[in-house]
Design a protein around this motif. Structure first.
Motif, PDB file in Angstrom:
ATOM      1  N   LYS A  83      19.710   1.049   1.963  1.00  0.00           N
ATOM      2  CA  LYS A  83      18.892   1.095   0.760  1.00  0.00           C
ATOM      3  C   LYS A  83      18.305   2.493   0.629  1.00  0.00           C
ATOM      4  O   LYS A  83      17.991   3.121   1.631  1.00  0.00           O
ATOM      5  CB  LYS A  83      17.772   0.070   0.920  1.00  0.00           C
ATOM      6  CG  LYS A  83      16.991  -0.204  -0.318  1.00  0.00           C
ATOM      7  CD  LYS A  83      16.035  -1.354  -0.065  1.00  0.00           C
ATOM      8  CE  LYS A  83      15.328  -1.745  -1.333  1.00  0.00           C
ATOM      9  NZ  LYS A  83      14.486  -2.909  -1.166  1.00  0.00           N
ATOM     10  N   VAL A  84      18.167   2.955  -0.590  1.00  0.00           N
ATOM     11  CA  VAL A  84      17.560   4.269  -0.802  1.00  0.00           C
ATOM     12  C   VAL A  84      16.213   4.089  -1.483  1.00  0.00           C
ATOM     13  O   VAL A  84      16.118   3.407  -2.501  1.00  0.00           O
ATOM     14  CB  VAL A  84      18.469   5.173  -1.666  1.00  0.00           C
ATOM     15  CG1 VAL A  84      17.743   6.443  -2.069  1.00  0.00           C
ATOM     16  CG2 VAL A  84      19.724   5.529  -0.908  1.00  0.00           C
ATOM     17  N   TYR A  85      15.198   4.690  -0.907  1.00  0.00           N
ATOM     18  CA  TYR A  85      13.875   4.628  -1.518  1.00  0.00           C
ATOM     19  C   TYR A  85      13.627   5.864  -2.360  1.00  0.00           C
ATOM     20  O   TYR A  85      13.848   6.984  -1.924  1.00  0.00           O
ATOM     21  CB  TYR A  85      12.789   4.502  -0.444  1.00  0.00           C
ATOM     22  CG  TYR A  85      12.577   3.067  -0.052  1.00  0.00           C
ATOM     23  CD1 TYR A  85      11.804   2.240  -0.850  1.00  0.00           C
ATOM     24  CD2 TYR A  85      13.192   2.528   1.061  1.00  0.00           C
ATOM     25  CE1 TYR A  85      11.625   0.910  -0.524  1.00  0.00           C
ATOM     26  CE2 TYR A  85      13.026   1.201   1.392  1.00  0.00           C
ATOM     27  CZ  TYR A  85      12.230   0.399   0.590  1.00  0.00           C
ATOM     28  OH  TYR A  85      12.066  -0.915   0.901  1.00  0.00           O
ATOM     29  N   THR A  86      13.208   5.621  -3.573  1.00  0.00           N
ATOM     30  CA  THR A  86      12.765   6.711  -4.432  1.00  0.00           C
ATOM     31  C   THR A  86      11.357   6.367  -4.889  1.00  0.00           C
ATOM     32  O   THR A  86      10.863   5.271  -4.631  1.00  0.00           O
ATOM     33  CB  THR A  86      13.658   6.841  -5.677  1.00  0.00           C
ATOM     34  OG1 THR A  86      13.503   5.660  -6.458  1.00  0.00           O
ATOM     35  CG2 THR A  86      15.115   7.017  -5.304  1.00  0.00           C
ATOM     36  N   ILE A  87      10.752   7.307  -5.588  1.00  0.00           N
ATOM     37  CA  ILE A  87       9.401   7.052  -6.059  1.00  0.00           C
ATOM     38  C   ILE A  87       9.389   5.900  -7.078  1.00  0.00           C
ATOM     39  O   ILE A  87       8.392   5.198  -7.237  1.00  0.00           O
ATOM     40  CB  ILE A  87       8.788   8.345  -6.668  1.00  0.00           C
ATOM     41  CG1 ILE A  87       7.300   8.185  -6.951  1.00  0.00           C
ATOM     42  CG2 ILE A  87       9.505   8.775  -7.927  1.00  0.00           C
ATOM     43  CD1 ILE A  87       6.454   7.901  -5.746  1.00  0.00           C
ATOM     44  N   ASN A  88      10.522   5.668  -7.738  1.00  0.00           N
ATOM     45  CA  ASN A  88      10.586   4.568  -8.714  1.00  0.00           C
ATOM     46  C   ASN A  88      10.403   3.213  -8.048  1.00  0.00           C
ATOM     47  O   ASN A  88       9.854   2.290  -8.632  1.00  0.00           O
ATOM     48  CB  ASN A  88      11.942   4.582  -9.423  1.00  0.00           C
ATOM     49  CG  ASN A  88      12.117   5.827 -10.244  1.00  0.00           C
ATOM     50  OD1 ASN A  88      11.180   6.291 -10.877  1.00  0.00           O
ATOM     51  ND2 ASN A  88      13.307   6.392 -10.205  1.00  0.00           N
ATOM     52  N   LEU A  89      10.894   3.125  -6.846  1.00  0.00           N
ATOM     53  CA  LEU A  89      10.844   1.846  -6.142  1.00  0.00           C
ATOM     54  C   LEU A  89       9.487   1.631  -5.485  1.00  0.00           C
ATOM     55  O   LEU A  89       9.044   0.504  -5.309  1.00  0.00           O
ATOM     56  CB  LEU A  89      11.939   1.827  -5.081  1.00  0.00           C
ATOM     57  CG  LEU A  89      12.453   0.476  -4.638  1.00  0.00           C
ATOM     58  CD1 LEU A  89      12.896  -0.329  -5.848  1.00  0.00           C
ATOM     59  CD2 LEU A  89      13.638   0.664  -3.706  1.00  0.00           C
ATOM     60  N   GLU A  90       8.830   2.723  -5.159  1.00  0.00           N
ATOM     61  CA  GLU A  90       7.524   2.597  -4.508  1.00  0.00           C
ATOM     62  C   GLU A  90       6.453   2.267  -5.553  1.00  0.00           C
ATOM     63  O   GLU A  90       6.620   2.567  -6.734  1.00  0.00           O
ATOM     64  CB  GLU A  90       7.158   3.910  -3.813  1.00  0.00           C
ATOM     65  CG  GLU A  90       7.853   4.093  -2.508  1.00  0.00           C
ATOM     66  CD  GLU A  90       7.200   5.200  -1.717  1.00  0.00           C
ATOM     67  OE1 GLU A  90       6.886   4.962  -0.552  1.00  0.00           O
ATOM     68  OE2 GLU A  90       7.008   6.286  -2.259  1.00  0.00           O
TER      69      GLU A  90
ATOM     70  N   PRO B  33       6.857  -2.612  -8.456  1.00  0.00           N
ATOM     71  CA  PRO B  33       6.554  -1.607  -9.490  1.00  0.00           C
ATOM     72  C   PRO B  33       6.562  -2.167 -10.905  1.00  0.00           C
ATOM     73  O   PRO B  33       6.050  -1.517 -11.809  1.00  0.00           O
ATOM     74  CB  PRO B  33       7.660  -0.561  -9.301  1.00  0.00           C
ATOM     75  CG  PRO B  33       8.756  -1.258  -8.572  1.00  0.00           C
ATOM     76  CD  PRO B  33       8.101  -2.302  -7.732  1.00  0.00           C
TER      77      PRO B  33
ATOM     78  N   ILE C 288       4.389   9.394 -10.438  1.00  0.00           N
ATOM     79  CA  ILE C 288       5.397  10.465 -10.406  1.00  0.00           C
ATOM     80  C   ILE C 288       4.725  11.826 -10.312  1.00  0.00           C
ATOM     81  O   ILE C 288       5.150  12.695  -9.545  1.00  0.00           O
ATOM     82  CB  ILE C 288       6.317  10.374 -11.632  1.00  0.00           C
ATOM     83  CG1 ILE C 288       7.148   9.093 -11.536  1.00  0.00           C
ATOM     84  CG2 ILE C 288       7.230  11.579 -11.741  1.00  0.00           C
ATOM     85  CD1 ILE C 288       7.982   8.798 -12.728  1.00  0.00           C
TER      86      ILE C 288
ATOM     87  N   ARG D   8       3.447  12.395  -6.822  1.00  0.00           N
ATOM     88  CA  ARG D   8       4.557  12.637  -5.910  1.00  0.00           C
ATOM     89  C   ARG D   8       5.043  14.080  -6.037  1.00  0.00           C
ATOM     90  O   ARG D   8       5.261  14.771  -5.044  1.00  0.00           O
ATOM     91  CB  ARG D   8       5.687  11.654  -6.245  1.00  0.00           C
ATOM     92  CG  ARG D   8       6.947  11.840  -5.462  1.00  0.00           C
ATOM     93  CD  ARG D   8       6.815  11.295  -4.077  1.00  0.00           C
ATOM     94  NE  ARG D   8       7.909  11.789  -3.245  1.00  0.00           N
ATOM     95  CZ  ARG D   8       7.854  11.958  -1.955  1.00  0.00           C
ATOM     96  NH1 ARG D   8       6.773  11.650  -1.300  1.00  0.00           N
ATOM     97  NH2 ARG D   8       8.882  12.408  -1.294  1.00  0.00           N
TER      98      ARG D   8
END
Lengths: 193, 373
Positions: free
Chosen positions: B39-46, B125, B137, B140
């Motif tokens: 899985k890739v975490y980006t700021i969108n998911l956090e 989110p 965003i 971040r």
């Protein structure tokens, strides 16, 4: 404690990242590629790794993934770019690699996560100089459609994009165009066959 | 609890709420400490909104929120009644004040056993407002750029320090370094021998001048002469040394203290403070100290401190002014009968302690008991 561990082994970290890149290039297994790609994209989340990742040309690696058939590759690649593009140095390097059309292409993905990463990346890539390329008619119309989406995440992010990156005239013109004669299909994924 | 905002009414089950299957096929070198999904975490998911699934429906809301609050301020929370939950469990939505708190909470609370249920914690989110998303965003972006900038600066500084160490005489005096450069680099160079690179990052934050009350009480208290001031000061710093002792590289308190003490006046008085700092006897110039010397110094200091504690000076963190109250600081054993027992022992010890020869044992007993907390 973890911070100490990370910084104390700075050069080890570089070697490790190098190993990941090497494995990605050498392996024939898509599964292993996916795993390594996800690893690299997550490493891109930590700003302390950015310099190493740039040295290893991971930006190019991620960009290559955006045109892959495998949707996981695309999702992880754009996720990595989304993480990298937060940094100004990386952003400039991404802009130099002619990345904008590739990122815009991801807006038409069927996967929400991919689309979200693409919007955020596009936001990060929008500068005074690159504005002409990142915000064109098709993108504006696409964002307008996203902004009325049922999905709260897509709706929020697209609205932020329209409010923060675009001028009011741009948005108004795109709205008029959408109702008029020049609708574009960007951001509408093709049906799955 | 505030009235539910409109955005809190989402009840759809999203893909990112599901627990993905862990990846079992990683080669050894890519295996993490915990098995994880690809899985890739980006700021969108956090998000600062967390969804906690699998909470046993036995009225443990307070406990859950108490647990969450360990990781940061909880702004809002509620049960997601309409969210599909497993039988006899509830789903909670917790809104933290900060994203970092939510991140820590997710890390620590996911997959822990909680009143017999296994928690599943994920970011939510989709409960964010538009403004939440925007700020998330922006924060971040700011954080990433600050970090990379600091990192670059830190590396440049380190390079500079290395050069300086090579070029300057083996024992550079504090006076020359601080007059030649800005505060930051003088601090860096004066610590370069003792601080590891892990500490280096923190050096980039602007250092606050010490609050004025830190030193004056000792200096102006008429009953204490200079040597006592030094002793008391040393005792005051022992807890810090204890804490630092747990770090792999012990820091000599003298050296650690010297730049601090001398920097405070530097901020306000400029050249005058500089003269002072040079005159101060224990503002030792930075130099390389072998590890064995460190250990010896530390040992010696510990002996000194324990001696002090026998005189009744060492065991206090407060400023020593006026007569000391006779009673010992009481500790709570969290049980009435234990407290009574402790009181009895304390009183007996007090009685025994009235004979002067036995006093030391009383004191050591007291410090020992305190260490157990």
């Amino acid at each position: 404690m973890s911070e100490m561990r990370l910084s104390a082994t700075g050069s080890d970290r570089f070697k490790y990242l190098q190993m990941l890149v090497t494995e990605f290039q050498d392996t024939d297994s898509d599964e292993a590629k996916e795993q390594v790609l996800a690893n690299l994209a997550n490493f891109a989340y930590d700003p302390r790794n950015l310099e190493d990742l740039r040295t290893l040309q991971v930006i190019e690696l991620f960009l290559d993934m955006l045109t892959e058939e495998n949707e996981n590759f695309v999702e992880f690649g754009i996720g990595g770019l989304c993480n990298l593009s937060m940094d100004r140095g990386c952003r400039d390097q991404i802009l130099q690699s002619e990345a904008i059309p590739l990122v815009i292409g991801c807006l038409s993905s069927r996967r929400e996560e991919t689309v979200l990463s693409a919007i955020t990346t596009l936001m990060n890539l929008t500068t005074a100089a690159s504005r002409v390329q990142t915000i064109n008619e098709a993108v504006l119309q696409c964002m307008l459609r996203f902004s009325i989406s049922e999905s709260p995440r897509l709706h929020n992010l697209a609205s932020v994009f329209l409010q923060d990156c675009c001028t009011e005239e741009q948005v108004a013109r795109a709205e008029a165009q959408m109702q008029g004669h020049h609708p574009t299909a960007l951001g509408i994924p093709l049906p799955k066959d | 609890m505030a009235a539910p905002v409109s955005s809190w009414s989402t009840t759809e089950v999203y893909k990112h709420h599901e627990q993905q299957t862990i990846c079992p096929s990683r080669p050894k070198y890519r295996e993490g400490r915990r098995p994880k999904a690809v899985k890739v975490y980006t700021i969108n998911l956090e998000s600062r909104y967390l969804m906690v699934q699998g909470v046993p429906a036995i009225g443990v809301m307070t406990e859950l929120i108490q647990l969450s609050a360990l990781y940061g301020v909880v702004e809002e929370y509620r049960v997601l009644d309409e969210y599909p939950a497993e039988e006899f469990t509830e789903v909670y939505l917790i809104k933290f004040q900060k994203l970092t708190s939510a991140r820590a909470a997710k890390r620590r609370m996911d997959e822990i056993s909680f009143f017999g249920g296994l928690l599943h914690v994920c970011y939510a989110p989709e409960y964010e407002t538009l403004e939440d998303t925007r700020l998330k965003i922006q924060d971040r972006r700011r954080y990433v750029n600050r970090t990379t900038k600091n990192k670059a600066k830190e590396e440049a500084d380190q390079e500079e320090d290395h050069m300086k160490l090579k070029l300057s005489d083996p024992v550079p005096s504090l006076g020359t370094t601080s007059s030649g450069d800005d505060q930051m680099s003088s601090y860096n160079s004066s610590n370069v021998g003792t601080l590891s690179s892990s500490h280096g990052r923190y050096l980039e934050f602007p250092l606050l001048p010490l609050p004025p009350q830190e030193v004056p009480p000792y200096r102006h208290a008429p009953s204490y002469d200079q040597s006592y001031f030094y002793q008391a000061n040393k005792c005051r710093t022992t807890p810090t040394e204890d804490k630092m002792g747990s770090l792999p590289n012990a820091i000599d308190t003298k050296q650690q203290q010297a730049p601090k003490a001398s920097r405070a006046p530097l901020y306000t008085e400029g050249d005058k403070g500089l003269v002072k700092s040079v005159n101060r006897p224990y503002a030792a110039p930075p130099r390389f100290v072998p590890r064995t010397t460190h250990l010896e110094n530390k040992k010696r200091k510990m002996v000194e401190v324990s001696e002090d504690s026998l005189f009744g000076i060492g065991d206090t963190n407060e400023i020593l002014i006026g007569p000391k109250l006779p009673d010992q600081p009481k500790m709570d054993m969290e049980d009435a009968s234990l407290n009574t027992t402790a009181d009895i022992i304390r009183n007996t010890l007090k009685k025994v302690a009235s004979v002067p020869e036995v006093k030391p044992t009383d004191k050591t007993k007291a410090t020992k008991a305190r260490r157990r907390i």
